[in-house]
Scaffold this motif. Sequence first.
Motif, PDB file in Angstrom:
ATOM      1  N   THR A   4     -35.522 -48.176 -60.840  1.00 14.29           N
ATOM      2  CA  THR A   4     -34.703 -49.382 -60.885  1.00 14.29           C
ATOM      3  C   THR A   4     -35.538 -50.543 -61.402  1.00 14.29           C
ATOM      4  O   THR A   4     -36.775 -50.487 -61.413  1.00 14.29           O
ATOM      5  CB  THR A   4     -34.161 -49.752 -59.494  1.00 14.29           C
ATOM      6  OG1 THR A   4     -35.268 -50.111 -58.650  1.00 14.29           O
ATOM      7  CG2 THR A   4     -33.363 -48.607 -58.877  1.00 14.29           C
ATOM      8  N   ASP A   5     -34.849 -51.603 -61.813  1.00 17.98           N
ATOM      9  CA  ASP A   5     -35.566 -52.801 -62.252  1.00 17.98           C
ATOM     10  C   ASP A   5     -36.455 -53.328 -61.140  1.00 17.98           C
ATOM     11  O   ASP A   5     -37.612 -53.678 -61.376  1.00 17.98           O
ATOM     12  CB  ASP A   5     -34.572 -53.889 -62.671  1.00 17.98           C
ATOM     13  CG  ASP A   5     -33.810 -53.548 -63.941  1.00 17.98           C
ATOM     14  OD1 ASP A   5     -34.203 -52.582 -64.641  1.00 17.98           O
ATOM     15  OD2 ASP A   5     -32.821 -54.242 -64.231  1.00 17.98           O
ATOM     16  N   ALA A   8     -39.569 -51.243 -60.799  1.00 17.06           N
ATOM     17  CA  ALA A   8     -40.506 -51.488 -61.898  1.00 17.06           C
ATOM     18  C   ALA A   8     -41.237 -52.812 -61.687  1.00 17.06           C
ATOM     19  O   ALA A   8     -42.457 -52.893 -61.876  1.00 17.06           O
ATOM     20  CB  ALA A   8     -39.773 -51.483 -63.238  1.00 17.06           C
ATOM     21  N   VAL A   9     -40.509 -53.839 -61.282  1.00 15.81           N
ATOM     22  CA  VAL A   9     -41.131 -55.139 -61.010  1.00 15.81           C
ATOM     23  C   VAL A   9     -42.162 -55.003 -59.901  1.00 15.81           C
ATOM     24  O   VAL A   9     -43.288 -55.505 -60.006  1.00 15.81           O
ATOM     25  CB  VAL A   9     -40.062 -56.200 -60.653  1.00 15.81           C
ATOM     26  CG1 VAL A   9     -40.711 -57.465 -60.098  1.00 15.81           C
ATOM     27  CG2 VAL A   9     -39.191 -56.525 -61.856  1.00 15.81           C
ATOM     28  N   LEU A  23     -39.333 -51.761 -68.255  1.00 16.18           N
ATOM     29  CA  LEU A  23     -38.413 -52.886 -68.439  1.00 16.18           C
ATOM     30  C   LEU A  23     -38.264 -53.244 -69.918  1.00 16.18           C
ATOM     31  O   LEU A  23     -37.163 -53.547 -70.376  1.00 16.18           O
ATOM     32  CB  LEU A  23     -38.895 -54.091 -67.631  1.00 16.18           C
ATOM     33  CG  LEU A  23     -38.953 -53.860 -66.120  1.00 16.18           C
ATOM     34  CD1 LEU A  23     -39.702 -54.990 -65.424  1.00 16.18           C
ATOM     35  CD2 LEU A  23     -37.553 -53.690 -65.554  1.00 16.18           C
ATOM     36  N   ARG A  26     -36.066 -50.723 -71.544  1.00 13.19           N
ATOM     37  CA  ARG A  26     -34.694 -50.860 -71.069  1.00 13.19           C
ATOM     38  C   ARG A  26     -33.977 -52.056 -71.704  1.00 13.19           C
ATOM     39  O   ARG A  26     -32.773 -51.995 -71.960  1.00 13.19           O
ATOM     40  CB  ARG A  26     -34.711 -51.004 -69.545  1.00 13.19           C
ATOM     41  CG  ARG A  26     -33.353 -50.930 -68.890  1.00 13.19           C
ATOM     42  CD  ARG A  26     -33.499 -50.842 -67.389  1.00 13.19           C
ATOM     43  NE  ARG A  26     -34.068 -49.550 -67.025  1.00 13.19           N
ATOM     44  CZ  ARG A  26     -34.662 -49.280 -65.867  1.00 13.19           C
ATOM     45  NH1 ARG A  26     -34.785 -50.198 -64.948  1.00 13.19           N
ATOM     46  NH2 ARG A  26     -35.142 -48.076 -65.634  1.00 13.19           N
ATOM     47  N   TYR A  27     -34.690 -53.156 -71.943  1.00 12.71           N
ATOM     48  CA  TYR A  27     -34.036 -54.403 -72.343  1.00 12.71           C
ATOM     49  C   TYR A  27     -34.391 -54.930 -73.727  1.00 12.71           C
ATOM     50  O   TYR A  27     -33.769 -55.885 -74.191  1.00 12.71           O
ATOM     51  CB  TYR A  27     -34.324 -55.502 -71.307  1.00 12.71           C
ATOM     52  CG  TYR A  27     -33.657 -55.209 -69.997  1.00 12.71           C
ATOM     53  CD1 TYR A  27     -32.269 -55.324 -69.865  1.00 12.71           C
ATOM     54  CD2 TYR A  27     -34.386 -54.788 -68.902  1.00 12.71           C
ATOM     55  CE1 TYR A  27     -31.640 -55.034 -68.678  1.00 12.71           C
ATOM     56  CE2 TYR A  27     -33.766 -54.497 -67.702  1.00 12.71           C
ATOM     57  CZ  TYR A  27     -32.402 -54.622 -67.593  1.00 12.71           C
ATOM     58  OH  TYR A  27     -31.777 -54.335 -66.408  1.00 12.71           O
ATOM     59  N   TYR A  63     -39.927 -63.964 -60.290  1.00 14.56           N
ATOM     60  CA  TYR A  63     -38.629 -63.281 -60.282  1.00 14.56           C
ATOM     61  C   TYR A  63     -38.178 -63.071 -58.840  1.00 14.56           C
ATOM     62  O   TYR A  63     -38.941 -62.611 -57.994  1.00 14.56           O
ATOM     63  CB  TYR A  63     -38.729 -61.942 -61.021  1.00 14.56           C
ATOM     64  CG  TYR A  63     -37.544 -61.040 -60.789  1.00 14.56           C
ATOM     65  CD1 TYR A  63     -36.293 -61.377 -61.266  1.00 14.56           C
ATOM     66  CD2 TYR A  63     -37.681 -59.859 -60.070  1.00 14.56           C
ATOM     67  CE1 TYR A  63     -35.203 -60.554 -61.054  1.00 14.56           C
ATOM     68  CE2 TYR A  63     -36.605 -59.025 -59.853  1.00 14.56           C
ATOM     69  CZ  TYR A  63     -35.363 -59.375 -60.342  1.00 14.56           C
ATOM     70  OH  TYR A  63     -34.293 -58.567 -60.110  1.00 14.56           O
ATOM     71  N   GLU A  65     -35.620 -61.081 -56.404  1.00 11.20           N
ATOM     72  CA  GLU A  65     -34.796 -59.859 -56.434  1.00 11.20           C
ATOM     73  C   GLU A  65     -33.321 -60.131 -56.208  1.00 11.20           C
ATOM     74  O   GLU A  65     -32.493 -59.320 -56.580  1.00 11.20           O
ATOM     75  CB  GLU A  65     -35.310 -58.848 -55.402  1.00 11.20           C
ATOM     76  CG  GLU A  65     -36.438 -58.023 -55.934  1.00 11.20           C
ATOM     77  CD  GLU A  65     -36.737 -56.822 -55.073  1.00 11.20           C
ATOM     78  OE1 GLU A  65     -35.794 -56.116 -54.675  1.00 11.20           O
ATOM     79  OE2 GLU A  65     -37.916 -56.602 -54.802  1.00 11.20           O
ATOM     80  N   LYS A  68     -30.190 -60.826 -60.761  1.00  7.78           N
ATOM     81  CA  LYS A  68     -30.164 -59.643 -61.608  1.00  7.78           C
ATOM     82  C   LYS A  68     -31.307 -59.786 -62.619  1.00  7.78           C
ATOM     83  O   LYS A  68     -31.438 -60.822 -63.268  1.00  7.78           O
ATOM     84  CB  LYS A  68     -28.813 -59.575 -62.314  1.00  7.78           C
ATOM     85  CG  LYS A  68     -28.525 -58.291 -63.004  1.00  7.78           C
ATOM     86  CD  LYS A  68     -27.083 -58.301 -63.501  1.00  7.78           C
ATOM     87  CE  LYS A  68     -26.798 -57.003 -64.216  1.00  7.78           C
ATOM     88  NZ  LYS A  68     -25.438 -56.981 -64.754  1.00  7.78           N
ATOM     89  N   PHE A  69     -32.144 -58.772 -62.747  1.00  7.66           N
ATOM     90  CA  PHE A  69     -33.303 -58.870 -63.630  1.00  7.66           C
ATOM     91  C   PHE A  69     -32.891 -59.190 -65.058  1.00  7.66           C
ATOM     92  O   PHE A  69     -33.519 -60.025 -65.719  1.00  7.66           O
ATOM     93  CB  PHE A  69     -34.137 -57.584 -63.608  1.00  7.66           C
ATOM     94  CG  PHE A  69     -35.346 -57.674 -64.501  1.00  7.66           C
ATOM     95  CD1 PHE A  69     -36.488 -58.328 -64.075  1.00  7.66           C
ATOM     96  CD2 PHE A  69     -35.319 -57.151 -65.786  1.00  7.66           C
ATOM     97  CE1 PHE A  69     -37.594 -58.452 -64.911  1.00  7.66           C
ATOM     98  CE2 PHE A  69     -36.421 -57.262 -66.630  1.00  7.66           C
ATOM     99  CZ  PHE A  69     -37.558 -57.913 -66.185  1.00  7.66           C
ATOM    100  N   SER A  70     -31.831 -58.555 -65.545  1.00  7.73           N
ATOM    101  CA  SER A  70     -31.412 -58.806 -66.930  1.00  7.73           C
ATOM    102  C   SER A  70     -31.044 -60.272 -67.134  1.00  7.73           C
ATOM    103  O   SER A  70     -31.386 -60.864 -68.157  1.00  7.73           O
ATOM    104  CB  SER A  70     -30.246 -57.896 -67.324  1.00  7.73           C
ATOM    105  OG  SER A  70     -29.124 -58.124 -66.504  1.00  7.73           O
TER     106      SER A  70
END
Length: 182
Positions: A4-5, A8-9, A23, A26-27, A63, A65, A68-70
């Motif tokens: 999951t994001d 990964a973070v 990440l 993914r993005y 960041y 949690e 949303k990471f995106s």
Amino acid sequence: MTTTDADAVRLVLEGDAEAFKILVDRYYDRCLRLATHLLGAGGDAEDAVQDALLRAYRHLGAYQERDKFSAWLFRIVVNQCRTLGARRRGVQALHERAWIEQGDGEPAEEHPADREATREELQRALSRLDADQREAVVLKFAEDMTYDEMAAVTGVGVSALKMRVQRACKRLRAMLTETNHV
């Protein structure tokens, strides 16, 4: 098993710098598409994404949690695009999106042979919008974001974003109608 994001973070923050690649993989494409819509095709969009990813990596500790990471990452990309001066640059066409509407609210029908001309007209029209309106339209229709997601990315209130999108669509319709009647 997919990481999951948040996982990964956490791994990056624990010292596993390679986990940031998850990440990026993914993005990256979505970030590049967003930057291209805001800055136009070419090196500026790629530079903005690279700078945004570097900033994200450096500030990953900030960041939260609950976000949303995106959305957090897209906010960084949008800010980087603003910094690079997206105001008067060309914008990659948004293809056939529902916001190019006829008066009856139905999407405009076009013959496949006319698509390139339509893209060019749309590109010119988008480049004539104010940067804040162009940004709102791109996030709403090219990135399919909700107004809440757009607010998280831009830091602008939902009602202001709705107004920007409405005004941008009205202006785009007028510009495209004007072009087609010349």
